[in-house]
Design an enzyme around this catalytic site. Structure first.
Site, PDB file in Angstrom:
ATOM      1  N   ARG A   1       0.831  -1.220   0.000  1.00 50.48           N
ATOM      2  CA  ARG A   1       0.000   0.000   0.000  1.00 50.48           C
ATOM      3  C   ARG A   1       0.859   1.262   0.000  1.00 50.48           C
ATOM      4  O   ARG A   1       0.531   2.259  -0.646  1.00 50.48           O
ATOM      5  CB  ARG A   1      -0.912  -0.020   1.231  1.00 50.48           C
ATOM      6  CG  ARG A   1      -1.522   1.313   1.670  1.00 50.48           C
ATOM      7  CD  ARG A   1      -2.578   1.780   0.673  1.00 50.48           C
ATOM      8  NE  ARG A   1      -3.119   3.095   1.014  1.00 50.48           N
ATOM      9  CZ  ARG A   1      -4.240   3.309   1.681  1.00 50.48           C
ATOM     10  NH1 ARG A   1      -4.923   2.280   2.142  1.00 50.48           N
ATOM     11  NH2 ARG A   1      -4.684   4.527   1.893  1.00 50.48           N
TER      12      ARG A   1
ATOM     13  N   TYR B   1       2.792   3.593  -3.018  1.00 52.91           N
ATOM     14  CA  TYR B   1       2.192   4.773  -3.660  1.00 52.91           C
ATOM     15  C   TYR B   1       2.669   6.061  -3.002  1.00 52.91           C
ATOM     16  O   TYR B   1       3.164   6.974  -3.672  1.00 52.91           O
ATOM     17  CB  TYR B   1       0.669   4.675  -3.610  1.00 52.91           C
ATOM     18  CG  TYR B   1      -0.046   5.880  -4.175  1.00 52.91           C
ATOM     19  CD1 TYR B   1       0.070   6.208  -5.525  1.00 52.91           C
ATOM     20  CD2 TYR B   1      -0.837   6.690  -3.364  1.00 52.91           C
ATOM     21  CE1 TYR B   1      -0.578   7.315  -6.055  1.00 52.91           C
ATOM     22  CE2 TYR B   1      -1.499   7.804  -3.893  1.00 52.91           C
ATOM     23  CZ  TYR B   1      -1.366   8.105  -5.223  1.00 52.91           C
ATOM     24  OH  TYR B   1      -2.008   9.204  -5.739  1.00 52.91           O
TER      25      TYR B   1
ATOM     26  N   LYS C   1       5.236   9.017  -4.448  1.00 57.65           N
ATOM     27  CA  LYS C   1       4.816  10.417  -4.579  1.00 57.65           C
ATOM     28  C   LYS C   1       5.742  11.355  -3.799  1.00 57.65           C
ATOM     29  O   LYS C   1       5.984  12.494  -4.221  1.00 57.65           O
ATOM     30  CB  LYS C   1       3.372  10.568  -4.118  1.00 57.65           C
ATOM     31  CG  LYS C   1       2.353   9.989  -5.105  1.00 57.65           C
ATOM     32  CD  LYS C   1       2.391  10.746  -6.417  1.00 57.65           C
ATOM     33  CE  LYS C   1       1.257  10.388  -7.332  1.00 57.65           C
ATOM     34  NZ  LYS C   1       1.245  11.207  -8.577  1.00 57.65           N
TER      35      LYS C   1
ATOM     36  N   ASN D   1      -8.788  13.636  -1.130  1.00 57.34           N
ATOM     37  CA  ASN D   1     -10.047  12.938  -1.393  1.00 57.34           C
ATOM     38  C   ASN D   1     -11.016  13.739  -2.260  1.00 57.34           C
ATOM     39  O   ASN D   1     -12.035  14.248  -1.795  1.00 57.34           O
ATOM     40  CB  ASN D   1     -10.712  12.541  -0.077  1.00 57.34           C
ATOM     41  CG  ASN D   1      -9.905  11.503   0.677  1.00 57.34           C
ATOM     42  OD1 ASN D   1      -9.141  11.841   1.573  1.00 57.34           O
ATOM     43  ND2 ASN D   1     -10.038  10.240   0.282  1.00 57.34           N
TER      44      ASN D   1
ATOM     45  N   PHE E   1     -19.665   4.204  -3.685  1.00 56.50           N
ATOM     46  CA  PHE E   1     -20.901   4.257  -2.896  1.00 56.50           C
ATOM     47  C   PHE E   1     -22.042   4.855  -3.714  1.00 56.50           C
ATOM     48  O   PHE E   1     -23.166   4.349  -3.701  1.00 56.50           O
ATOM     49  CB  PHE E   1     -20.686   5.107  -1.638  1.00 56.50           C
ATOM     50  CG  PHE E   1     -19.807   4.480  -0.584  1.00 56.50           C
ATOM     51  CD1 PHE E   1     -19.225   3.237  -0.761  1.00 56.50           C
ATOM     52  CD2 PHE E   1     -19.557   5.148   0.610  1.00 56.50           C
ATOM     53  CE1 PHE E   1     -18.410   2.664   0.203  1.00 56.50           C
ATOM     54  CE2 PHE E   1     -18.760   4.588   1.594  1.00 56.50           C
ATOM     55  CZ  PHE E   1     -18.175   3.353   1.394  1.00 56.50           C
TER      56      PHE E   1
ATOM     57  N   GLY F   1     -15.553   0.936   9.329  1.00 56.57           N
ATOM     58  CA  GLY F   1     -16.045   2.205   8.793  1.00 56.57           C
ATOM     59  C   GLY F   1     -15.719   3.429   9.610  1.00 56.57           C
ATOM     60  O   GLY F   1     -16.282   4.500   9.377  1.00 56.57           O
TER      61      GLY F   1
ATOM     62  N   GLN G   1     -12.839   4.940   9.645  1.00 55.45           N
ATOM     63  CA  GLN G   1     -11.817   5.758   9.003  1.00 55.45           C
ATOM     64  C   GLN G   1     -12.412   7.136   8.703  1.00 55.45           C
ATOM     65  O   GLN G   1     -13.563   7.253   8.279  1.00 55.45           O
ATOM     66  CB  GLN G   1     -11.340   5.114   7.693  1.00 55.45           C
ATOM     67  CG  GLN G   1     -10.888   3.673   7.814  1.00 55.45           C
ATOM     68  CD  GLN G   1     -11.993   2.699   7.434  1.00 55.45           C
ATOM     69  OE1 GLN G   1     -13.126   2.833   7.882  1.00 55.45           O
ATOM     70  NE2 GLN G   1     -11.665   1.717   6.609  1.00 55.45           N
TER      71      GLN G   1
ATOM     72  N   ARG H   1     -12.274  10.803   6.681  1.00 55.92           N
ATOM     73  CA  ARG H   1     -11.789  11.481   5.475  1.00 55.92           C
ATOM     74  C   ARG H   1     -12.436  12.859   5.357  1.00 55.92           C
ATOM     75  O   ARG H   1     -13.546  13.087   5.825  1.00 55.92           O
ATOM     76  CB  ARG H   1     -12.157  10.683   4.210  1.00 55.92           C
ATOM     77  CG  ARG H   1     -11.579   9.278   4.141  1.00 55.92           C
ATOM     78  CD  ARG H   1     -10.117   9.296   3.802  1.00 55.92           C
ATOM     79  NE  ARG H   1      -9.606   7.949   3.594  1.00 55.92           N
ATOM     80  CZ  ARG H   1      -9.163   7.166   4.563  1.00 55.92           C
ATOM     81  NH1 ARG H   1      -9.175   7.602   5.814  1.00 55.92           N
ATOM     82  NH2 ARG H   1      -8.703   5.953   4.301  1.00 55.92           N
TER      83      ARG H   1
ATOM     84  N   ASP I   1      -4.604   0.724   6.119  1.00 56.37           N
ATOM     85  CA  ASP I   1      -5.371   1.850   5.611  1.00 56.37           C
ATOM     86  C   ASP I   1      -4.937   3.144   6.289  1.00 56.37           C
ATOM     87  O   ASP I   1      -4.294   3.136   7.336  1.00 56.37           O
ATOM     88  CB  ASP I   1      -6.866   1.610   5.870  1.00 56.37           C
ATOM     89  CG  ASP I   1      -7.757   2.420   4.940  1.00 56.37           C
ATOM     90  OD1 ASP I   1      -7.223   3.174   4.104  1.00 56.37           O
ATOM     91  OD2 ASP I   1      -8.990   2.269   5.038  1.00 56.37           O
TER      92      ASP I   1
END
Length: 321
Positions: free
Chosen positions: A151, A154, A158, A183, A198, A214, A216, A218, A281
């Protein structure tokens, strides 16, 4: 507003790039260089003699050099990248190669026309700030996450890209600006973003799947606000040499509450379903946009409810075609 410029956009067929093309194409000459691993531009129905699209890979050095040298851009917007959790986890080597080598390839390709350059805008990611980013500023330390978790290839790639851009700024005077998007969502989004998935499932009355419990957190930023931030980075002189967080802290919500909000607002028959999460995550991601606000005048305007409904109406139209 940019006018009369020659603009090269790598990865310009994607969600953010194609939305930006729609805004810029009337008054500028645009070259999109993209391998079409994702395609959002086909939904935009852009018909203009100012737009040329080249199917090419950022890793194809000779072809990239040829296109850059022929076009001789004044403005460069570098969006080409491997992104998306699932894609990155499955393809860590490609992620590193495209995001690091590809960025180097582009910077080198620009050397012959570097004196013409007015702006080189690079898209980094909020993930460079690690798994817990609370009101993080551009001065906060970038995070070098544990080796072995695909994960994080990435975010590492960057961070490397940011160093490459700043090195070209300091060494060769490239007029670079780096954006860290937080996001982004909205009409035309393709790929793996939670809000995108979603809303699509809400339109189709399919289960809305949440990975894990759920909780997390953002901060969601609507695409129009993102594009406004981009335009400020492209036109404000004081932006050169800087990094900016672009997002909307007021759009902060847990993933679980986001799913519930989408169900409530749209009236979908879709059910929320919790499934096991088999990857590491980002648990918390909220930006500080104080720098972009004070230096550029950036101010997001679209609240989460309005953005969700705009997106829902767009996806409903597209999916019912």
């Amino acid at each position: 507003m940019l006018k009369g410029k020659k603009i090269l956009m790598t990865g310009g067929a994607g969600f953010i790039g194609s939305t930006l093309v729609s805004k810029l194409v009337m008054n500028n000459e645009i070259l999109i260089y993209d391998n079409f691993s994702r395609d959002s531009i086909s939904t935009k129905n852009i018909k203009s003699g100012n737009l040329k699209i080249i199917r090419g890979d950022i890793l194809d050095v000779d072809f990239l050099n040829k296109q850059v040298n022929q076009f001789k851009p004044q403005v460069v917007i570098h969006l080409a990248a491997v992104a998306g959790i699932d894609t990155v986890i499955k393809n860590p080597v490609e992620t590193l190669d495209v995001n690091i080598t590809g960025t180097f390839n582009l910077m080198k390709a620009l050397e012959p026309c570097s004196k013409r350059l007015e702006r080189v805008l690079d898209f980094s990611t909020s993930e460079v700030l690690g798994a817990y980013a609370y009101k993080s500023t551009e001065l906060d330390a970038t995070n070098f996450a544990p080796v072995g978790e695909a994960r994080w290839t990435y975010s590492i790639s960057k961070v490397a890209g940011e160093h490459i851009l700043h090195s070209y700024f300091k060494t060769f005077g490239y007029p670079i600006v780096i954006i860290r998007p937080f996001n982004i969502y909205g009409p035309g989004q393709v790929g793996e973003g939670a809000i995108h998935q979603f809303i699509k499932n809400a339109v189709l009355n399919k289960d809305i799947e949440i990975h894990g419990d759920g909780d997390q957190i953002r901060s969601w930023c609507y695409i129009d606000d993102m594009v406004n931030g981009i335009m400020l980075c492209l036109t404000k002189r004081k932006a050169v040499g800087q990094i900016f967080n672009i997002g909307n802290p007021k759009g902060t919500i847990t993933i679980s509450s986001l799913a519930e909000k989408i169900v409530s607002l749209t009236g979908t028959k879709a059910k929320i379903k919790y499934i096991p999460k088999n990857y590491v995550d980002v648990e918390l991601r909220i930006p500080s946009i104080d720098k972009a606000t004070s230096m550029l005048g950036y101010k997001p305007k679209v609240d989460l409810n309005e953005g969700i409904m705009r997106s829902y109406k767009w996806y409903k139209t597209q999916l019912q075609k």
